[in-house]
Design a protein around this motif. Structure first.
Motif, PDB file in Angstrom:
ATOM      1  N   ILE A 575       0.849  -1.216   0.000  1.00 55.58           N
ATOM      2  CA  ILE A 575       0.000   0.000   0.000  1.00 55.58           C
ATOM      3  C   ILE A 575       0.876   1.253   0.000  1.00 55.58           C
ATOM      4  O   ILE A 575       0.578   2.239  -0.680  1.00 55.58           O
ATOM      5  N   GLN A 576       1.990   1.232   0.761  1.00 52.46           N
ATOM      6  CA  GLN A 576       2.880   2.393   0.768  1.00 52.46           C
ATOM      7  C   GLN A 576       3.479   2.630  -0.619  1.00 52.46           C
ATOM      8  O   GLN A 576       3.626   3.768  -1.065  1.00 52.46           O
ATOM      9  N   SER A 577       3.809   1.545  -1.323  1.00 51.46           N
ATOM     10  CA  SER A 577       4.326   1.694  -2.692  1.00 51.46           C
ATOM     11  C   SER A 577       3.263   2.299  -3.601  1.00 51.46           C
ATOM     12  O   SER A 577       3.554   3.135  -4.455  1.00 51.46           O
ATOM     13  N   ALA A 578       1.995   1.875  -3.420  1.00 55.29           N
ATOM     14  CA  ALA A 578       0.911   2.459  -4.220  1.00 55.29           C
ATOM     15  C   ALA A 578       0.770   3.943  -3.924  1.00 55.29           C
ATOM     16  O   ALA A 578       0.572   4.764  -4.825  1.00 55.29           O
ATOM     17  N   VAL A 579       0.891   4.299  -2.631  1.00 58.69           N
ATOM     18  CA  VAL A 579       0.806   5.721  -2.267  1.00 58.69           C
ATOM     19  C   VAL A 579       1.941   6.496  -2.913  1.00 58.69           C
ATOM     20  O   VAL A 579       1.759   7.615  -3.417  1.00 58.69           O
ATOM     21  N   ASN A 580       3.158   5.923  -2.912  1.00 60.81           N
ATOM     22  CA  ASN A 580       4.293   6.616  -3.525  1.00 60.81           C
ATOM     23  C   ASN A 580       4.073   6.827  -5.014  1.00 60.81           C
ATOM     24  O   ASN A 580       4.391   7.884  -5.575  1.00 60.81           O
ATOM     25  N   GLN A 581       3.532   5.812  -5.707  1.00 62.09           N
ATOM     26  CA  GLN A 581       3.268   5.961  -7.136  1.00 62.09           C
ATOM     27  C   GLN A 581       2.183   7.010  -7.389  1.00 62.09           C
ATOM     28  O   GLN A 581       2.251   7.786  -8.347  1.00 62.09           O
ATOM     29  N   ALA A 582       1.154   7.023  -6.517  1.00 64.42           N
ATOM     30  CA  ALA A 582       0.102   8.039  -6.672  1.00 64.42           C
ATOM     31  C   ALA A 582       0.665   9.436  -6.443  1.00 64.42           C
ATOM     32  O   ALA A 582       0.326  10.384  -7.152  1.00 64.42           O
ATOM     33  N   ASP A 583       1.561   9.549  -5.449  1.00 63.17           N
ATOM     34  CA  ASP A 583       2.187  10.840  -5.201  1.00 63.17           C
ATOM     35  C   ASP A 583       3.037  11.256  -6.394  1.00 63.17           C
ATOM     36  O   ASP A 583       3.074  12.422  -6.763  1.00 63.17           O
ATOM     37  N   ARG A 584       3.717  10.294  -7.024  1.00 64.69           N
ATOM     38  CA  ARG A 584       4.521  10.617  -8.205  1.00 64.69           C
ATOM     39  C   ARG A 584       3.638  11.102  -9.351  1.00 64.69           C
ATOM     40  O   ARG A 584       3.953  12.081 -10.034  1.00 64.69           O
ATOM     41  N   ALA A 585       2.505  10.431  -9.573  1.00 67.74           N
ATOM     42  CA  ALA A 585       1.592  10.872 -10.634  1.00 67.74           C
ATOM     43  C   ALA A 585       1.077  12.275 -10.334  1.00 67.74           C
ATOM     44  O   ALA A 585       0.973  13.125 -11.224  1.00 67.74           O
ATOM     45  N   GLY A 586       0.775  12.525  -9.042  1.00 66.43           N
ATOM     46  CA  GLY A 586       0.316  13.868  -8.681  1.00 66.43           C
ATOM     47  C   GLY A 586       1.384  14.911  -8.927  1.00 66.43           C
ATOM     48  O   GLY A 586       1.092  16.028  -9.358  1.00 66.43           O
ATOM     49  N   LYS A 587       2.656  14.556  -8.637  1.00 69.42           N
ATOM     50  CA  LYS A 587       3.735  15.518  -8.883  1.00 69.42           C
ATOM     51  C   LYS A 587       3.856  15.841 -10.364  1.00 69.42           C
ATOM     52  O   LYS A 587       4.112  16.968 -10.750  1.00 69.42           O
ATOM     53  N   ILE A 588       3.671  14.831 -11.223  1.00 75.42           N
ATOM     54  CA  ILE A 588       3.755  15.080 -12.671  1.00 75.42           C
ATOM     55  C   ILE A 588       2.678  16.076 -13.095  1.00 75.42           C
ATOM     56  O   ILE A 588       2.921  17.030 -13.841  1.00 75.42           O
ATOM     57  N   VAL A 589       1.443  15.862 -12.588  1.00 74.94           N
ATOM     58  CA  VAL A 589       0.342  16.764 -12.959  1.00 74.94           C
ATOM     59  C   VAL A 589       0.606  18.165 -12.420  1.00 74.94           C
ATOM     60  O   VAL A 589       0.390  19.169 -13.097  1.00 74.94           O
ATOM     61  N   ARG A 590       1.102  18.235 -11.153  1.00 70.32           N
ATOM     62  CA  ARG A 590       1.376  19.549 -10.591  1.00 70.32           C
ATOM     63  C   ARG A 590       2.479  20.249 -11.349  1.00 70.32           C
ATOM     64  O   ARG A 590       2.410  21.456 -11.585  1.00 70.32           O
ATOM     65  N   ARG A 591       3.530  19.513 -11.740  1.00 72.56           N
ATOM     66  CA  ARG A 591       4.602  20.166 -12.497  1.00 72.56           C
ATOM     67  C   ARG A 591       4.082  20.671 -13.850  1.00 72.56           C
ATOM     68  O   ARG A 591       4.452  21.737 -14.321  1.00 72.56           O
ATOM     69  N   LEU A 592       3.180  19.881 -14.524  1.00 67.37           N
ATOM     70  CA  LEU A 592       2.605  20.323 -15.792  1.00 67.37           C
ATOM     71  C   LEU A 592       1.808  21.600 -15.587  1.00 67.37           C
ATOM     72  O   LEU A 592       1.921  22.558 -16.358  1.00 67.37           O
ATOM     73  N   ARG A 593       1.025  21.635 -14.517  1.00 73.78           N
ATOM     74  CA  ARG A 593       0.222  22.830 -14.253  1.00 73.78           C
ATOM     75  C   ARG A 593       1.117  24.038 -13.975  1.00 73.78           C
ATOM     76  O   ARG A 593       0.852  25.136 -14.455  1.00 73.78           O
ATOM     77  N   GLU A 594       2.206  23.816 -13.181  1.00 73.38           N
ATOM     78  CA  GLU A 594       3.114  24.912 -12.905  1.00 73.38           C
ATOM     79  C   GLU A 594       3.802  25.377 -14.180  1.00 73.38           C
ATOM     80  O   GLU A 594       4.026  26.568 -14.382  1.00 73.38           O
ATOM     81  N   PHE A 595       4.135  24.434 -15.072  1.00 74.02           N
ATOM     82  CA  PHE A 595       4.816  24.825 -16.317  1.00 74.02           C
ATOM     83  C   PHE A 595       3.891  25.653 -17.201  1.00 74.02           C
ATOM     84  O   PHE A 595       4.286  26.647 -17.788  1.00 74.02           O
ATOM     85  N   VAL A 596       2.620  25.220 -17.283  1.00 73.81           N
ATOM     86  CA  VAL A 596       1.663  25.933 -18.143  1.00 73.81           C
ATOM     87  C   VAL A 596       1.344  27.305 -17.574  1.00 73.81           C
ATOM     88  O   VAL A 596       1.215  28.294 -18.288  1.00 73.81           O
ATOM     89  N   SER A 597       1.202  27.385 -16.224  1.00 77.63           N
ATOM     90  CA  SER A 597       0.836  28.654 -15.600  1.00 77.63           C
ATOM     91  C   SER A 597       2.042  29.529 -15.319  1.00 77.63           C
ATOM     92  O   SER A 597       1.926  30.545 -14.671  1.00 77.63           O
ATOM     93  N   LYS A 598       3.218  29.107 -15.773  1.00 73.85           N
ATOM     94  CA  LYS A 598       4.455  29.887 -15.641  1.00 73.85           C
ATOM     95  C   LYS A 598       4.810  30.152 -14.186  1.00 73.85           C
ATOM     96  O   LYS A 598       5.269  31.226 -13.829  1.00 73.85           O
ATOM     97  N   LYS A 599       4.572  29.192 -13.303  1.00 76.47           N
ATOM     98  CA  LYS A 599       4.999  29.346 -11.921  1.00 76.47           C
ATOM     99  C   LYS A 599       6.485  29.040 -11.809  1.00 76.47           C
ATOM    100  O   LYS A 599       7.088  28.450 -12.692  1.00 76.47           O
ATOM    101  N   SER A 600       7.063  29.455 -10.675  1.00 76.59           N
ATOM    102  CA  SER A 600       8.486  29.226 -10.468  1.00 76.59           C
ATOM    103  C   SER A 600       8.772  27.745 -10.261  1.00 76.59           C
ATOM    104  O   SER A 600       7.974  27.019  -9.696  1.00 76.59           O
ATOM    105  N   ARG A 601       9.949  27.298 -10.758  1.00 73.27           N
ATOM    106  CA  ARG A 601      10.319  25.897 -10.616  1.00 73.27           C
ATOM    107  C   ARG A 601      10.714  25.593  -9.182  1.00 73.27           C
ATOM    108  O   ARG A 601      11.102  26.470  -8.428  1.00 73.27           O
ATOM    109  N   GLN A 602      10.646  24.319  -8.830  1.00 69.33           N
ATOM    110  CA  GLN A 602      11.023  23.878  -7.501  1.00 69.33           C
ATOM    111  C   GLN A 602      12.372  23.184  -7.601  1.00 69.33           C
ATOM    112  O   GLN A 602      12.461  21.976  -7.819  1.00 69.33           O
ATOM    113  N   HIS A 603      13.442  23.932  -7.472  1.00 68.89           N
ATOM    114  CA  HIS A 603      14.781  23.391  -7.581  1.00 68.89           C
ATOM    115  C   HIS A 603      15.201  22.779  -6.252  1.00 68.89           C
ATOM    116  O   HIS A 603      15.048  23.401  -5.191  1.00 68.89           O
ATOM    117  N   THR A 604      15.724  21.573  -6.299  1.00 68.45           N
ATOM    118  CA  THR A 604      16.212  20.850  -5.134  1.00 68.45           C
ATOM    119  C   THR A 604      17.471  20.096  -5.522  1.00 68.45           C
ATOM    120  O   THR A 604      17.752  19.894  -6.701  1.00 68.45           O
TER     121      THR A 604
END
Length: 763
Positions: A575-604
Motif C-alpha cells: 500500500i505504501q508503494s501504491a501511495v508513492n506511485q500516486a504521489d509521483r503521478a500527482g507531482k507530474i500533474v502539478r509540475r505540468l500545471r506549474e509549467f503551463v501557468s508559468k509558476k516558479s520551478r522547484q529546484h532541489t
C-alpha cells in the motif's frame, strides 16, 4: 521705453555681488535662512540616527540568521559524526575499541564543540560481576556500576553523592568517553545511564524509538554545561517494529556530549550587544531545565536606549530531534554622532538656507530695480486677422506653454469648437493629434518645434480626433514664432484636411491590417491547440506507468488480505508503494500545471543516477516492446545537481523517446546507450543510439524551434529541453557517434563546486 539691462545692478566680482545682495536682504529673509538651517539640521541629524538604527537592525537580522544556520550546521555535523560511529560498529561488530576511540578523537579534533563520544554497552544482570571485574583493570579497584543522587547536595565529582547500583535486569554503564573526561571526572565512570533520573528518560526514549534523542542540559561544572545525543544500537539490525521489544534487542547506546557554549559560538562583539537564549519549545519543557544556553549582553543600555524598541528574533531549530528554540534579542542604541559628521550636517543644512536667502535677496533687488516696459506688439493684429480669416487652411497660435492664443474660422470648423472655449486652454485639450498605424514612438511636434526653434512637419499618418469621435486626416506644419528681439514667444500650427482618396486608402490599409492581425491570432491559436495535444499525449503516457503500478500494488494487497494469515507488513509495504506511485503521478500533474501557468520551478538537490533510473523505469515497457536493449553505465560518486527533478526527468525521457523513434524500422537490433559521469567540474548525461544518426547539414539546427527530422514532429521537444537545461545553469549538445547513431550530451554544474557532496550509487 528701452529695456534696462538687469546686469547693470551687479558690479564687481562674484563674492562682491553676493555681499551686495545680502546687505540689501530684508530681515524676513535672514529669519527664513535661520529657520531653514535649523529645520534641515534637525532633519539631517534625525536621518543620520535613523540610518544608524536601520544599520543596527540589518546587522541584527544578518547575525540572527547566520547564528541559527550555524547552530543547525553544527547539529547536523553532530548527527553525521554519530551515524558514522554507528556505521563503524554495524559494519564490523568485532571492531576493536581502539579504532572507535581513534574515530572519536578525530571527530573531537575536527569539531571543537564535541566534548566526548563513546559507545556504552548494555549489560545484563548476570554479566555484571564479570563486567565490573574487567573494568576494574582499566579504571581501578573502586570501579562499580553506580547511581548518582541528583539534588543530594555534594557535587557529582565527590564520592559522597554516589552509591552502588542495586540489582536490575540490565544496565547501561558509562565506560567509554573519548576524549577522556579527565581525572576530576573519573567518578562518573560506571554511572548507570538507563537508571539516571536526568539522562535515563532520554535513554529510554532512544531505546524505544530507535531514533536520535537529546538529553536535557547537563551541568559539568560551575561554568560548564552540555547536552548529550543518545542513539541506540540493536542486534539484529534493524530492530523490531514494536517499541516494547526494542529495549530487549539493544546492545547499547552511542553517547555524544556537546558543549552548549560552543554550539552557539558567540563572538566577542556579539556578546557585548546580544541576549541569546536556547530553550526548549513550548510543550517540550523539562523538569530539569528550560534553557540550555543563556547569554546576557555585556554592554549596559542607557536610559535613552530603553526608549527605543528591542529587536527580537525567534526561530525553531529545524532539526526534528532537537526540541529547542533559539531566541536572539538586542536593544537598539543611540550612538554618539562623530563631530566631523555633525560639522558636515551643519554645512549641508546651511547650503539650502543660503540659497533661499540669496534667492529672496535677488527677488527683492529685482522688485526694487525693475524698470521694464511692456514690449509693443510686433505683429499688426488687424492685418493678421484679415489674412487668417480669408484663408482655407486652419491656423492656431500657441505660446511657450502651449496655451492656445488664437484660432481662425477654418480651425474652429475643423476642431468643432468655439473661440470662447478654446482660447487659454492647453493645446492638447483642443487639438487632439493622433497617429494611425503607429509603429514607433512619435515625438511631439509642438514640443520639438519650441525646443529646436525650427519648423516641424506633421507626420503623414496624423489625424485629428474631433469631439464627436470622428477622425479627420490632416497634414500641416508647426512653425516657431519670434518677437522683435528674436526671442521665442510661441508657435503657429497650420493644417488642412487631406483628400478623400487618402482617407479611403488609409481605411483600406487599416482593414487589411485588421484582417492580418486576425489571421495571425487564429494561426497562433491553432498552434497552441496542437502543442497542447502533443504535450497531453506525452503526459498521459508518463502518468499511465504509476497508475498501472498502483493497480498492481492494490490487487496484490487484496490477494494478501484474502489469505488466512495475511502478512500485514507486506500489505503495508504494497500500500505504501501504491501511495508513492500516486504521489509521483500527482507531482507530474502539478509540475505540468506549474509549467503551463508559468509558476516558479522547484529546484532541489537531485541525484542524477536516481533520475535516470526513474526514466528507464518509465520507458521500460516501450523499450521492451520495440526490442531495444539498454546499455547503462552509471557513474560512481557523482555530485548532486541543483535542478527540478520532474523537469530533468522530462528532458532525459524526451531524449530516450527520440532515440527509440530513431531506431524504429532498422534491420539491426536497437541499443540505447546511457552514461553518467563527472569531469571538468560538470555532471554529464549521455543518451545515444545505434540508429541512422543526424545528417551533418541538420545537426546544428536540431535545437531550433519548429525544426524536426520526424514527419509528424512539431520541432518543440528539443527546444523545450534546451530551455530547461539552461535554466539549471547547464547546456545540451548533439553529435553523431563514431560507431553510428546520434548522441545527446547534457552538462550540469554540481551543487557546490568547492565542497562536492558525493553520493555512492552502488549503495
Amino acid at each position: 521705453m528701452p529695456k534696462r539691462d538687469p546686469q547693470l545692478a551687479f558690479h564687481g566680482g562674484f563674492w562682491q555681488v553676493q555681499r551686495n545682495l545680502l546687505a540689501e536682504a530684508p530681515r524676513k529673509a535672514w529669519l527664513a535662512f535661520a529657520l531653514t538651517w535649523l529645520l534641515l539640521f534637525v532633519l539631517i541629524g534625525c536621518s543620520m540616527v535613523a540610518v544608524d538604527l536601520q544599520r543596527q537592525k540589518q546587522h541584527f537580522e544578518r547575525v540572527s540568521y547566520y547564528m541559527t544556520r550555524g547552530l543547525e550546521s553544527r547539529l547536523k555535523s553532530c548527527e553525521l559524526v554519530l551515524y558514522g560511529f554507528e556505521d563503524l560498529i554495524n559494519t564490523d561488530p568485532d571492531i576493536h575499541e581502539s579504532e572507535l576511540r581513534h574515530y572519536a578523537q578525530m571527530a573531537a579534533r575536527r569539531y571543537g564543540f564535541i566534548y566526548t563520544l563513546g559507545f556504552q554497552q548494555r549489560i545484563e544482570h548476570y554479566r555484571r560481576a564479570e563486567f565490573e571485574h574487567q573494568q576494574r583493570l582499566v579504571f581501578g579497584p573502586d570501579f562499580a556500576i553506580r547511581d548518582y543522587r541528583h539534588g543530594a547536595g555534594p557535587a557529582w565529582r565527590k564520592a559522597s553523592g554516589w552509591r552502588v547500583a542495586p540489582r536490575r535486569e540490565s544496565y547501561i554503564p558509562l565506560i567509554m568517553t573519548e576524549p577522556p573526561l579527565g581525572q576530576a571526572a573519573r567518578p562518573a565512570m560506571g554511572l548507570d545511564l538507563m537508571a539516571d533520573s536526568v539522562v535515563g528518560p532520554t535513554v529510554e526514549r532512544a531505546l524505544r524509538s530507535a531514533e536520535i534523542e537529546v538529553t536535557p542540559m547537563l551541568r559539568l561544572g560551575p561554568s560548564q554545561s552540555a547536552i548529550a545525543y543518545i542513539h541506540a544500537l540493536y542486534s539484529p539490525s534493524p530492530p523490531s517494529s514494536s517499541p516494547i521489544m526494542r529495549p530487549e534487542e539493544s546492545i547499547g547506546i552511542i553517547t555524544l556530549l556537546v558543549h552548549t557554549d560552543s554550539l552557539i559560538n558567540l563572538r566577542d562583539e556579539q556578546q557585548e550587544l546580544l541576549d541569546v537564549t536556547l530553550s526548549r519549545q513550548e510543550g517540550a519543557a523539562s523538569q530539569y531545565d528550560s534553557a540550555v544556553f543563556r547569554s546576557q549582553a555585556k554592554e549596559a543600555a542607557t536610559r535613552l536606549d530603553r526608549l527605543l524598541p528591542v529587536l527580537e528574533h525567534r526561530e525553531q531549530v529545524s532539526t526534528p530531534y532537537f526540541p529547542y528554540e533559539l531566541k536572539v534579542s538586542m536593544q537598539l542604541r543611540l550612538r554618539m554622532i562623530p563631530g566631523i559628521s555633525l560639522l558636515l550636517a551643519a554645512l549641508a543644512a546651511a547650503l539650502p538656507g543660503y540659497l533661499v536667502l540669496l534667492i529672496v535677496a535677488i527677488r527683492h533687488h529685482a522688485r526694487k530695480d525693475r524698470e521694464y516696459a511692456d514690449d509693443s506688439l510686433y505683429r499688426t493684429r488687424e492685418h493678421a486677422s484679415v489674412t487668417l480669416q480669408a484663408i482655407s487652411d486652419a491656423v492656431i497660435t500657441i505660446d511657450n506653454q502651449r496655451m492656445v492664443q488664437y484660432l481662425n474660422p477654418a480651425a474652429l470648423r475643423h476642431l468643432d469648437t468655439t473661440e470662447k472655449y478654446a482660447i487659454g486652454r492647453p493645446l492638447t485639450e483642443v487639438f487632439k493629434l493622433r497617429y494611425e498605424f503607429a509603429r514607433r514612438a512619435v515625438a511631439d511636434p509642438f514640443m520639438a518645434c519650441l525646443d529646436t526653434q525650427q519648423m516641424r512637419e506633421l507626420e503623414e499618418n496624423s489625424y485629428l480626433l474631433r469631439p464627436n469621435g470622428e477622425k479627420l486626416l490632416i497634414e500641416g506644419v508647426v512653425s516657431p514664432l519670434f518677437d522683435r528681439a528674436g526671442g521665442l514667444i510661441g508657435a503657429v500650427v497650420t493644417f488642412r484636411d487631406t483628400a478623400p482618396l487618402r482617407r479611403r486608402m488609409l481605411e483600406a490599409l487599416e482593414n487589411s491590417e485588421t484582417r492580418l492581425k486576425q489571421h495571425e491570432y487564429e494561426l497562433a491559436r491553432v498552434t497552441r491547440i496542437t502543442s497542447m495535444g502533443e504535450m497531453a499525449s506525452g503526459i498521459a503516457h508518463e502518468i499511465n506507468q504509476p497508475l498501472s503500478a498502483i493497480m498492481s500494488y492494490c490487487q496484490a494487497s487484496l490477494s494478501l488480505l484474502e489469505e488466512d494469515e495475511p502478512d500485514l507488513a507486506l500489505i503495508v509495504q504494497a500500500i505504501q508503494s501504491a501511495v508513492n506511485q500516486a504521489d509521483r503521478a500527482g507531482k507530474i500533474v502539478r509540475r505540468l500545471r506549474e509549467f503551463v501557468s508559468k509558476k516558479s520551478r522547484q529546484h532541489t538537490p537531485v541525484d542524477v543516477n536516481h533520475a535516470i533510473n526513474n526514466v528507464l523505469t518509465l520507458a521500460d515497457y516501450d523499450l521492451r516492446q520495440a526490442g531495444i536493449t539498454v546499455d547503462y553505465h552509471p557513474g560512481n560518486r557523482l555530485p548532486l545537481v541543483y535542478a527540478d527533478t520532474i523537469q530533468l526527468e522530462q528532458v532525459v525521457l524526451n531524449l530516450v523517446r527520440n532515440a527509440l523513434d530513431a531506431m524504429q524500422g532498422q534491420a539491426q537490433p536497437g541499443c540505447l546507450f546511457v552514461e553518467t559521469s563527472y569531469s571538468a567540474k560538470r555532471v554529464c548525461i549521455k543518451v545515444g543510439d545505434n540508429g541512422p544518426g543526424i545528417s551533418e547539414d541538420k545537426i546544428d539546427s536540431v535545437f531550433a524551434p519548429f525544426f524536426s527530422t520526424k514527419s509528424t514532429g512539431m520541432g518543440l521537444g528539443l527546444t523545450i529541453c534546451q530551455t530547461i537545461i539552461e535554466s539549471f545553469g547547464g547546456q545540451i549538445s548533439a553529435h553523431n557517434r563514431t560507431t553510428g547513431g546520434a548522441e545527446f550530451t547534457v552538462e550540469l554544474p554540481p551543487l557546490d563546486s568547492s565542497t562536492v557532496p558525493y553520493t555512492d550509487t552502488r549503495a
